[in-house]
Design a protein around this motif. Structure first.
Motif, mmCIF file in Angstrom:
data_model
loop_
_atom_site.group_PDB
_atom_site.id
_atom_site.type_symbol
_atom_site.label_atom_id
_atom_site.label_comp_id
_atom_site.label_asym_id
_atom_site.label_seq_id
_atom_site.Cartn_x
_atom_site.Cartn_y
_atom_site.Cartn_z
ATOM 1 N N VAL A 144 0.832 -1.203 0.000
ATOM 2 C CA VAL A 144 0.000 0.000 0.000
ATOM 3 C C VAL A 144 0.867 1.253 0.000
ATOM 4 O O VAL A 144 0.633 2.197 -0.767
ATOM 5 N N TRP A 174 -6.901 -5.650 1.701
ATOM 6 C CA TRP A 174 -6.242 -4.390 1.312
ATOM 7 C C TRP A 174 -6.902 -3.231 2.061
ATOM 8 O O TRP A 174 -8.090 -2.976 1.914
ATOM 9 N N VAL A 175 -6.137 -2.489 2.860
ATOM 10 C CA VAL A 175 -6.666 -1.373 3.643
ATOM 11 C C VAL A 175 -5.688 -0.213 3.555
ATOM 12 O O VAL A 175 -4.479 -0.381 3.745
ATOM 13 N N LEU A 176 -6.203 0.979 3.275
ATOM 14 C CA LEU A 176 -5.376 2.182 3.221
ATOM 15 C C LEU A 176 -5.062 2.678 4.630
ATOM 16 O O LEU A 176 -5.800 2.375 5.574
ATOM 17 N N TYR A 206 -8.916 5.119 -3.101
ATOM 18 C CA TYR A 206 -10.083 4.639 -2.360
ATOM 19 C C TYR A 206 -10.927 3.681 -3.195
ATOM 20 O O TYR A 206 -11.709 2.905 -2.643
ATOM 21 N N GLN A 221 -9.683 0.448 -2.103
ATOM 22 C CA GLN A 221 -10.268 0.090 -0.813
ATOM 23 C C GLN A 221 -11.698 -0.422 -1.010
ATOM 24 O O GLN A 221 -12.112 -1.409 -0.396
ATOM 25 N N SER A 281 -11.666 -3.918 -2.492
ATOM 26 C CA SER A 281 -11.302 -4.923 -1.486
ATOM 27 C C SER A 281 -12.485 -5.235 -0.586
ATOM 28 O O SER A 281 -12.690 -6.387 -0.183
ATOM 29 N N GLY A 312 -15.344 2.849 -0.542
ATOM 30 C CA GLY A 312 -14.058 2.724 0.137
ATOM 31 C C GLY A 312 -13.864 3.781 1.211
ATOM 32 O O GLY A 312 -13.323 3.510 2.282
ATOM 33 N N ASP A 362 -15.999 2.841 4.142
ATOM 34 C CA ASP A 362 -15.365 1.736 4.865
ATOM 35 C C ASP A 362 -14.284 2.257 5.795
ATOM 36 O O ASP A 362 -14.146 1.798 6.933
ATOM 37 N N ARG A 363 -13.508 3.239 5.321
ATOM 38 C CA ARG A 363 -12.442 3.792 6.153
ATOM 39 C C ARG A 363 -12.993 4.587 7.330
ATOM 40 O O ARG A 363 -12.420 4.563 8.432
#
Length: 304
Positions: free
Chosen positions: A110, A206-208, A244, A247, A250, A287, A290-291
């Motif tokens: 990432v 996968w995460v930012l 994003y 993200q 994912s 995304g 989600d964050r």
């Protein structure tokens, strides 16, 4: 390169520096000679360099750089292809391989994708236009569309003009997506080479970074500023939307997995996403949500 229990093309590719280097050189040279296949071929070049770095090691990766760079220049009879290979294919692949080695998840990759995409955006905004700004991209677009310019309406020309201003951000976002896909391919190829049937590093994880949540708000304000001063911020906003989007994708993978849906359903989703590209923005917003609200925790909880 040490050969692991595995077979097929991967076993041959990783059997030595020469098979790996020449194979990558053939793909890269073909990418330059066949424009409509340039994207997929370059994607495979980057993924293969990452695989060499991940499986064989840093020294072998440098040897492949020398062999593939010289071979690319010889195959195309153009020494600049060797330089282009080092910058366009080898460097991203090497960094992605380092990112895969650094973390058992996607944390390292990432950061590599974020760094490479920001560097690409900076080159497209300032280095390549050489200070001419949006005018450079406008000239490029007019040159490409010159044969069909008579067939375009005033509205279509206006839309294309607005898109041209965002071309650096669009290109940087596309490259971020390709590098992420290359990392996924390299990771899976290594698992197959080692005889691992079930993927251990899956894209749904996968995460930012959490701090990146402020960027959509800050860069989004650039669209309300005067065009001249906000041009770099607007293009950065497009790149952030692309990050994003990864993200969001994912999260979609996690959602499909939590329900046990077959792979064909996920393939149908991507086909629909390609046909209805306006939904890319919806997935990108997903995304961001989600964050902010940690939606994946609610999906992973019931499954566990």
């Amino acid at each position: 390169m040490a050969v692991q229990p595995g077979g097929g093309v991967l076993r041959w590719f990783l059997s030595g520096r020469w098979p790996a280097g020449v194979s990558i050189a053939v793909l890269f040279s073909a990418a330059g000679l066949i424009p409509f296949l340039a994207g997929p071929l370059l994607l495979n070049c980057v993924a293969l360099v990452a695989l060499v770095t991940l499986q064989a090691g840093r020294r072998e990766s440098l040897e492949v750089l020398v062999i593939a760079g010289i071979a690319s220049a010889l195959f195309t009879l153009n020494p600049w292809y060797g330089v282009a290979f080092a910058l366009v294919a080898w460097l991203p692949g090497r960094l992605l391989g380092e990112g895969l080695q650094w973390d058992v998840g996607w944390g390292g990759v990432v950061w590599v994708v974020i760094g490479l995409s920001l560097l690409t955006l900076a080159l497209l905004l300032w280095a390549i236009p050489q200070g001419t700004g949006p005018g450079f991209w406008q000239a490029q677009m007019e040159h490409l569309l010159a044969p069909a310019r008579k067939d375009l309406s005033a509205t279509q020309r206006q839309v294309l003009g607005d898109m041209v201003r965002l071309m650096p951000g669009i290109l940087a976002a596309v490259m971020a997506l390709l590098w992420a896909l290359a990392a996924v391919m390299a990771s899976r190829w290594r698992e197959r080479f080692q005889g691992i049937v079930v993927p251990q590093r899956v894209f749904r994880d996968w995460v930012l970074p959490e701090w990146l949540i402020w960027l959509p708000v800050v860069t989004g304000l650039g669209f309300f500023l005067p065009h001249g001063s906000a041009w770099p911020v607007q293009n950065l906003a497009i790149l952030v939307a692309g990050l994003y989007l990864l993200q969001g994708l994912s999260l979609v993978h996690l959602w499909f997995a939590s329900r046990g849906w077959p792979l064909i359903a996920l393939a149908a989703f991507y086909i629909g996403l390609i046909l209805l590209s306006q939904f890319l923005l919806v997935v990108s917003v997903l995304g961001i949500l989600d964050r902010v609200f940690h939606l994946r925790r609610r999906l992973a909880g019931p499954r566990s």
